[in-house]
Design a protein around this motif. Structure first.
Motif, PDB file in Angstrom:
ATOM      1  N   THR A 239      42.029  40.304  40.892  1.00 44.64           N
ATOM      2  CA  THR A 239      41.663  39.372  39.814  1.00 44.64           C
ATOM      3  C   THR A 239      41.038  38.099  40.385  1.00 44.64           C
ATOM      4  O   THR A 239      40.007  37.616  39.884  1.00 44.64           O
ATOM      5  N   ALA A 240      41.622  37.581  41.462  1.00 46.62           N
ATOM      6  CA  ALA A 240      41.048  36.384  42.097  1.00 46.62           C
ATOM      7  C   ALA A 240      39.629  36.674  42.575  1.00 46.62           C
ATOM      8  O   ALA A 240      38.720  35.842  42.428  1.00 46.62           O
ATOM      9  N   PHE A 241      39.433  37.887  43.120  1.00 46.05           N
ATOM     10  CA  PHE A 241      38.089  38.265  43.572  1.00 46.05           C
ATOM     11  C   PHE A 241      37.107  38.287  42.394  1.00 46.05           C
ATOM     12  O   PHE A 241      36.006  37.731  42.485  1.00 46.05           O
ATOM     13  N   ALA A 242      37.523  38.917  41.287  1.00 50.87           N
ATOM     14  CA  ALA A 242      36.654  39.010  40.105  1.00 50.87           C
ATOM     15  C   ALA A 242      36.240  37.621  39.633  1.00 50.87           C
ATOM     16  O   ALA A 242      35.073  37.377  39.303  1.00 50.87           O
ATOM     17  N   HIS A 243      37.205  36.701  39.624  1.00 50.27           N
ATOM     18  CA  HIS A 243      36.911  35.343  39.150  1.00 50.27           C
ATOM     19  C   HIS A 243      35.926  34.637  40.071  1.00 50.27           C
ATOM     20  O   HIS A 243      34.991  33.969  39.620  1.00 50.27           O
ATOM     21  N   LYS A 244      36.121  34.772  41.391  1.00 49.82           N
ATOM     22  CA  LYS A 244      35.238  34.069  42.336  1.00 49.82           C
ATOM     23  C   LYS A 244      33.842  34.674  42.354  1.00 49.82           C
ATOM     24  O   LYS A 244      32.852  33.972  42.503  1.00 49.82           O
ATOM     25  N   MET A 245      33.772  35.997  42.172  1.00 53.50           N
ATOM     26  CA  MET A 245      32.474  36.679  42.288  1.00 53.50           C
ATOM     27  C   MET A 245      31.663  36.548  40.993  1.00 53.50           C
ATOM     28  O   MET A 245      30.451  36.322  41.039  1.00 53.50           O
ATOM     29  N   PHE A 246      32.319  36.713  39.834  1.00 45.97           N
ATOM     30  CA  PHE A 246      31.574  36.807  38.569  1.00 45.97           C
ATOM     31  C   PHE A 246      31.928  35.713  37.562  1.00 45.97           C
ATOM     32  O   PHE A 246      31.314  35.629  36.508  1.00 45.97           O
ATOM     33  N   GLY A 247      32.947  34.891  37.845  1.00 46.48           N
ATOM     34  CA  GLY A 247      33.308  33.825  36.899  1.00 46.48           C
ATOM     35  C   GLY A 247      34.744  33.976  36.425  1.00 46.48           C
ATOM     36  O   GLY A 247      35.259  35.087  36.312  1.00 46.48           O
ATOM     37  N   SER A 248      35.385  32.835  36.093  1.00 46.29           N
ATOM     38  CA  SER A 248      36.828  32.855  35.842  1.00 46.29           C
ATOM     39  C   SER A 248      37.178  33.433  34.468  1.00 46.29           C
ATOM     40  O   SER A 248      38.352  33.595  34.126  1.00 46.29           O
ATOM     41  N   ASP A 249      36.155  33.790  33.669  1.00 49.56           N
ATOM     42  CA  ASP A 249      36.446  34.424  32.378  1.00 49.56           C
ATOM     43  C   ASP A 249      36.501  35.952  32.490  1.00 49.56           C
ATOM     44  O   ASP A 249      36.739  36.641  31.501  1.00 49.56           O
ATOM     45  N   ILE A 250      36.259  36.491  33.679  1.00 52.69           N
ATOM     46  CA  ILE A 250      36.227  37.950  33.843  1.00 52.69           C
ATOM     47  C   ILE A 250      37.649  38.508  33.902  1.00 52.69           C
ATOM     48  O   ILE A 250      38.407  38.205  34.822  1.00 52.69           O
ATOM     49  N   ARG A 251      38.008  39.310  32.903  1.00 53.58           N
ATOM     50  CA  ARG A 251      39.318  39.953  32.922  1.00 53.58           C
ATOM     51  C   ARG A 251      39.261  41.268  33.694  1.00 53.58           C
ATOM     52  O   ARG A 251      38.206  41.869  33.841  1.00 53.58           O
ATOM     53  N   VAL A 252      40.422  41.672  34.191  1.00 53.72           N
ATOM     54  CA  VAL A 252      40.507  42.882  35.016  1.00 53.72           C
ATOM     55  C   VAL A 252      41.517  43.820  34.385  1.00 53.72           C
ATOM     56  O   VAL A 252      42.550  43.373  33.875  1.00 53.72           O
ATOM     57  N   ARG A 253      41.215  45.129  34.383  1.00 51.41           N
ATOM     58  CA  ARG A 253      42.237  46.072  33.914  1.00 51.41           C
ATOM     59  C   ARG A 253      42.395  47.224  34.911  1.00 51.41           C
ATOM     60  O   ARG A 253      41.440  47.600  35.606  1.00 51.41           O
ATOM     61  N   PHE A 254      43.608  47.738  34.996  1.00 51.05           N
ATOM     62  CA  PHE A 254      43.918  48.867  35.877  1.00 51.05           C
ATOM     63  C   PHE A 254      44.279  50.078  35.025  1.00 51.05           C
ATOM     64  O   PHE A 254      45.059  49.957  34.092  1.00 51.05           O
ATOM     65  N   ARG A 255      43.695  51.239  35.362  1.00 56.12           N
ATOM     66  CA  ARG A 255      44.019  52.498  34.675  1.00 56.12           C
ATOM     67  C   ARG A 255      44.645  53.448  35.675  1.00 56.12           C
ATOM     68  O   ARG A 255      44.179  53.526  36.817  1.00 56.12           O
ATOM     69  N   PRO A 256      45.700  54.186  35.273  1.00 58.82           N
ATOM     70  CA  PRO A 256      46.337  55.120  36.196  1.00 58.82           C
ATOM     71  C   PRO A 256      45.328  56.152  36.703  1.00 58.82           C
ATOM     72  O   PRO A 256      44.454  56.579  35.955  1.00 58.82           O
ATOM     73  N   SER A 257      45.453  56.513  37.982  1.00 61.82           N
ATOM     74  CA  SER A 257      44.534  57.485  38.558  1.00 61.82           C
ATOM     75  C   SER A 257      45.244  58.212  39.701  1.00 61.82           C
ATOM     76  O   SER A 257      46.455  58.062  39.867  1.00 61.82           O
ATOM     77  N   PHE A 258      44.499  58.953  40.486  1.00 60.72           N
ATOM     78  CA  PHE A 258      45.114  59.605  41.645  1.00 60.72           C
ATOM     79  C   PHE A 258      44.194  59.538  42.858  1.00 60.72           C
ATOM     80  O   PHE A 258      42.996  59.796  42.756  1.00 60.72           O
ATOM     81  N   PHE A 259      44.727  59.151  44.006  1.00 58.19           N
ATOM     82  CA  PHE A 259      44.074  59.330  45.303  1.00 58.19           C
ATOM     83  C   PHE A 259      45.110  59.891  46.260  1.00 58.19           C
ATOM     84  O   PHE A 259      46.296  59.561  46.147  1.00 58.19           O
ATOM     85  N   PRO A 260      44.706  60.725  47.206  1.00 58.72           N
ATOM     86  CA  PRO A 260      45.682  61.309  48.137  1.00 58.72           C
ATOM     87  C   PRO A 260      46.354  60.247  49.016  1.00 58.72           C
ATOM     88  O   PRO A 260      47.457  60.452  49.501  1.00 58.72           O
ATOM     89  N   PHE A 261      45.658  59.103  49.225  1.00 61.15           N
ATOM     90  CA  PHE A 261      46.151  58.114  50.197  1.00 61.15           C
ATOM     91  C   PHE A 261      46.903  56.954  49.569  1.00 61.15           C
ATOM     92  O   PHE A 261      47.351  56.053  50.261  1.00 61.15           O
ATOM     93  N   THR A 262      47.009  56.942  48.216  1.00 60.67           N
ATOM     94  CA  THR A 262      47.786  55.882  47.554  1.00 60.67           C
ATOM     95  C   THR A 262      48.712  56.491  46.515  1.00 60.67           C
ATOM     96  O   THR A 262      48.421  57.545  45.936  1.00 60.67           O
ATOM     97  N   GLU A 263      49.849  55.833  46.302  1.00 60.54           N
ATOM     98  CA  GLU A 263      50.797  56.275  45.277  1.00 60.54           C
ATOM     99  C   GLU A 263      51.682  55.099  44.883  1.00 60.54           C
ATOM    100  O   GLU A 263      52.420  54.607  45.737  1.00 60.54           O
TER     101      GLU A 263
END
Ligand code: 2NL
Length: 334
Positions: A225-249
């Motif tokens: 979220t901090a990255f999104a704000h610095k890169m594109f502006g502090s009004d940019i909201r962030v959302r996470f959706r469940p997914s799958f990768f073999p290397f994260t859980e």
């Protein structure tokens, strides 16, 4: 023979005294110094000179050749300067010297690096040609994993690949150092893709990795979220959706509010109000086993992001191939 040489020198002097233009200089050069020119002819006669005199005459001939060459060169550069002077029109606007600049992807990467350095991340890199072990195995992608397919990965040998992500850099760093780890790994990656507006067989990625005691998913959300704000502006909201990768859980994909319409709906976000950025998650304990980190003691998060994709969003570019065609008319706009 010596008389002939002297005559030739005189004739040459007379010839060049009449010269007024560059093509005339060239004509004289051909007349005297070309392969069938007057000097070459004198050299051919050297065989008729008696053996005792031959070295001396030879030397004089060589000197003549150098002398004529030098005279012609002086004449030529003198005339060149004169024509240059004539071509200088002081009423014309000045010619701007061509200056190079950073490639748009380099500019975006510089911005990304600055943002993460500001949050305490170090920058790491590693080889683009990787072993199967670092690119797949140590990332919990077993031999039968679909991403290892020849359709998707560029293989050099059965065991050596062009890296498909920069995760191998993270594995190498973890092998070589103990937690805490707080790094980003930017670089070029390769996939077996046919180029179109959104695919290129090579593109650029930044991956982040943080490992320490007590790291949790909230830390990941905060950093993204901090990255999104610095890169594109502090009004940019962030959302996470469940997914799958073999290397994260657990794993997630994350989106930003559309950076063009700020969520209203437009062509770029296909009227959803959101743009997909990439994936992230908590490092799978199996990955920690591969690098001998104690997965009971340490947790960590990792995330990816596409540099090309971020640059396209930031600059409003609709075709990834533009970055790699090296058309100056495109590149000089940034
Ligand atoms: C994506 C986005 C991702 C990682 C990269 C990672 C690296 C290590 C361990 C665990 Cl060493 N994870 N990197 C994690 C999640 C996403 O990239 O969409 N990749 C397919």
């Amino acid at each position: 023979m010596l008389d002939r040489i002297r005559d030739l020198k005189e004739k040459f002097k007379a010839d060049i005294s009449r010269v007024k233009t560059l093509p005339e200089v060239e004509k004289i050069r051909i007349k005297y110094l070309s392969r069938k020119g007057e000097v070459a002819e004198l050299f051919a006669r050297l065989k008729d000179v008696n053996a005792t005199d031959r070295p001396k005459i030879g030397k004089v001939l060589n000197e003549l050749k150098t002398h004529l060459g030098r005279e012609l060169e002086n004449l030529q550069s003198g005339l060149q300067r004169k024509t240059d002077k004539k071509a200088l029109d002081l009423t014309l606007p000045g010619r701007r010297p061509f200056t190079g600049r950073k490639h748009p992807l380099t500019k975006i990467l510089d911005e990304i690096k600055t943002i993460f350095m500001g949050m305490g991340f170090r920058i790491e890199d590693g080889p683009e040609i990787e072993t199967d072990y670092y690119n797949f195995e140590a990332l919990n992608m077993p031999k039968n994993h679909p991403a290892r397919d020849m359709q998707d990965t560029l293989y050099i040998t059965e065991d050596i690949v062009l890296r498909t992500h920069t995760s191998p850099v993270q594995i190498r760093v973890m092998e070589q150092s103990k937690p805490p780890v707080r790094i980003i790994a930017p670089g070029r990656v390769y996939r077996r893709d046919t180029p179109d507006a959104s695919h290129s067989p090579f593109f650029h990625q930044v991956e982040g990795l943080v490992v320490d005691e007590g790291i949790n998913f909230g830390d990941l959300k905060g950093v993204i979220t901090a990255f999104a704000h610095k890169m594109f502006g502090s009004d940019i909201r962030v959302r996470f959706r469940p997914s799958f990768f073999p290397f994260t859980e657990p794993s997630a994909e994350y989106d930003f509010i559309c950076v063009f319409c700020r969520g209203k709906g437009c062509r770029v976000c296909k009227n959803t109000g959101w743009v997909e950025i990439s994936g992230a998650g908590m490092v799978d304990p199996n990955v920690f086993d591969y690098v001998n980190y104690d997965s009971e003691k340490y947790t960590g998060y990792a995330f990816g992001m596409g540099i090309d994709r971020i640059a396209m969003l930031k600059y409003g570019i609709h075709d990834i191939r533009l970055f790699f065609e090296n058309d100056i008319r495109f590149l000089e706009q940034f």
